[in-house]
Design a protein around this motif. Structure first.
Motif, short mmCIF file in Angstrom:
data_model
loop_
_atom_site.label_atom_id
_atom_site.label_comp_id
_atom_site.label_asym_id
_atom_site.label_seq_id
_atom_site.Cartn_x
_atom_site.Cartn_y
_atom_site.Cartn_z
N VAL A 1 -49.60 -22.26 -27.86
CA VAL A 1 -50.88 -21.68 -28.25
C VAL A 1 -51.84 -22.79 -28.69
N PHE A 2 -51.31 -23.78 -29.42
CA PHE A 2 -52.17 -24.89 -29.85
C PHE A 2 -52.76 -25.61 -28.65
N VAL A 3 -51.93 -25.90 -27.65
CA VAL A 3 -52.43 -26.59 -26.45
C VAL A 3 -53.50 -25.75 -25.77
N PHE A 4 -53.29 -24.43 -25.71
CA PHE A 4 -54.29 -23.55 -25.10
C PHE A 4 -55.60 -23.59 -25.89
N VAL A 5 -55.51 -23.55 -27.23
CA VAL A 5 -56.71 -23.60 -28.07
C VAL A 5 -57.45 -24.91 -27.85
N VAL A 6 -56.70 -26.02 -27.78
CA VAL A 6 -57.33 -27.33 -27.55
C VAL A 6 -58.00 -27.36 -26.18
N MET A 7 -57.36 -26.78 -25.18
CA MET A 7 -57.96 -26.73 -23.84
C MET A 7 -59.25 -25.91 -23.86
N LEU A 8 -59.22 -24.79 -24.57
CA LEU A 8 -60.42 -23.96 -24.67
C LEU A 8 -61.55 -24.72 -25.36
N LEU A 9 -61.21 -25.45 -26.43
CA LEU A 9 -62.20 -26.27 -27.12
C LEU A 9 -62.73 -27.36 -26.20
N ALA A 10 -61.84 -27.92 -25.37
CA ALA A 10 -62.26 -28.97 -24.44
C ALA A 10 -63.23 -28.43 -23.41
N VAL A 11 -62.95 -27.23 -22.91
CA VAL A 11 -63.86 -26.61 -21.93
C VAL A 11 -65.23 -26.39 -22.55
N ILE A 12 -65.24 -25.83 -23.77
CA ILE A 12 -66.52 -25.55 -24.44
C ILE A 12 -67.25 -26.84 -24.75
N SER A 13 -66.52 -27.85 -25.28
CA SER A 13 -67.14 -29.12 -25.64
C SER A 13 -67.72 -29.82 -24.43
N SER A 14 -66.97 -29.82 -23.31
CA SER A 14 -67.43 -30.56 -22.14
C SER A 14 -68.54 -29.85 -21.39
N MET A 15 -68.88 -28.63 -21.83
CA MET A 15 -70.08 -27.99 -21.31
C MET A 15 -71.34 -28.66 -21.84
N PHE A 16 -71.21 -29.34 -22.98
CA PHE A 16 -72.38 -29.95 -23.63
C PHE A 16 -72.22 -31.45 -23.84
N PHE A 17 -70.97 -31.92 -23.97
CA PHE A 17 -70.69 -33.34 -24.05
C PHE A 17 -70.09 -33.78 -22.72
N VAL A 18 -70.28 -35.05 -22.36
CA VAL A 18 -69.56 -35.56 -21.21
C VAL A 18 -68.08 -35.51 -21.52
N SER A 19 -67.24 -35.39 -20.49
CA SER A 19 -65.82 -35.16 -20.71
C SER A 19 -65.18 -36.26 -21.53
N ILE A 20 -65.61 -37.50 -21.34
CA ILE A 20 -64.99 -38.59 -22.09
C ILE A 20 -65.31 -38.50 -23.58
N ALA A 21 -66.49 -37.95 -23.92
CA ALA A 21 -66.82 -37.75 -25.33
C ALA A 21 -65.98 -36.63 -25.92
#
Length: 299
Positions: free
Chosen positions: A92-112
């Motif tokens: 579940v933690f990995v899934f939550v981190v992935m969801l956060l990564a998807v949301i973050s990379s919508m506004f930040f570049v993926s490397i950020a």
């Protein structure tokens, strides 16, 4: 020899060098742009146009904002929230981190997004007593960060495609969320596959020993140094203003990101020297070179 033939030869050489990495990829990209200029295919101004590109300004600004995000402790707070939601379950933690990564990379570049969330993972791994491992979370994080960028114009490839579109007679770029027509279904499919199958598969493949964070023996040692509370609030507000301005197209997105980064430095929340040191300059120069090469090819 025709200039079109020369351009194709340079492009072929660049592809080979990108694959073999005989020369560092960012250097190859820059050399390709200069090769187009030296052979007369493009002008010097066009070859170095990436230095003034809104795409480059966007990535540079967001990298600095990402550094501030971590520096004031927001990354640690995100880690605490993610761990609380997961209730100790690594899957579940990995899934939550992935969801956060998807949301973050919508506004930040993926490397950020990666730079912030990798620190989040380290933070949680250090304080979870072995329940959460970095080896199980890093690869899913990287995949999700790349996929999340498909929802908006944040990725360099989408921005470059939009710039080319605008220069070929359509007189318009992509709107911020326009790529989401395809990006959202792709991301939902990716997250579903990761949740139901990904973690079990990674456990079978990643059989090597986990290497804990270097300061895992002191769960609180990884935390950011104490900062004034207004630094935290100011960083969050500035980040939201950059996002708000980009979504509603108040000004060029590169200008918004740079203004946000400059505001953080002007307020003393981050020091310029430390922020510039944290920037991934290899990515910046890769994009600058790639933009010069693309402009030469499509002229």
């Amino acid at each position: 020899m025709a200039q079109s033939t020369i351009a194709l030869i340079i492009t072929a050489i660049v592809i080979v060098l990108f694959v073999t990495k005989i020369i560092p990829v960012p250097v190859t990209a820059m050399l390709a742009a200069f090769a187009m200029y030296l052979t007369g295919i493009t002008t010097y101004q066009e070859a170095i146009a990436g230095f003034t590109s809104s795409s480059v300004q966007l990535i540079l600004g967001l990298m600095i904002i990402g550094y501030a995000f971590d520096r004031v402790g927001l990354a640690d707070r995100i880690g605490d929230i993610a761990l609380r939601f997961s209730r100790g379950s690594e899957r579940v933690f990995v899934f939550v981190v992935m969801l956060l990564a998807v949301i973050s990379s919508m506004f930040f570049v993926s490397i950020a997004a990666l730079a912030i969330l990798m620190r989040v993972i380290d933070s949680v791994a250090a304080s979870s007593n072995g329940r959460i491992s970095r080896k199980a979370a890093y690869l899913p994080l990287a995949i999700a960060a790349n996929y999340g960028g498909m929802i908006t114009i944040i990725t360099s490839t989408t921005m470059n495609a939009g710039n080319i579109l605008a220069q070929t007679g359509y007189e318009r770029n992509f709107t911020y969320f326009e790529p989401g027509v395809l990006g959202i279904p792709i991301n939902l499919s990716m997250l579903a596959i990761a949740f139901f199958f990904g973690h079990a598969l990674s456990e079978k493949i990643f059989t090597f020993d986990e290497i804990p964070p270097s300061r895992a023996e002191d769960p609180d040692a990884h935390r950011s140094v104490a900062v004034p509370q207004w630094h935290v609030w100011a960083t969050g507000i500035i980040t939201l203003l950059v996002i708000f301005g980009s979504v509603f197209n108040l000004m060029p997105i590169g200008a918004l990101a740079m203004l946000g980064a400059l505001a953080l430095m002007a307020l003393g929340i981050i020091k310029p020297a430390a922020a510039f040191k944290d920037v991934h300059w290899n990515v910046i120069f890769l994009i600058i070179g790639a933009l010069g090469l693309a402009k030469s090819i499509f002229n």
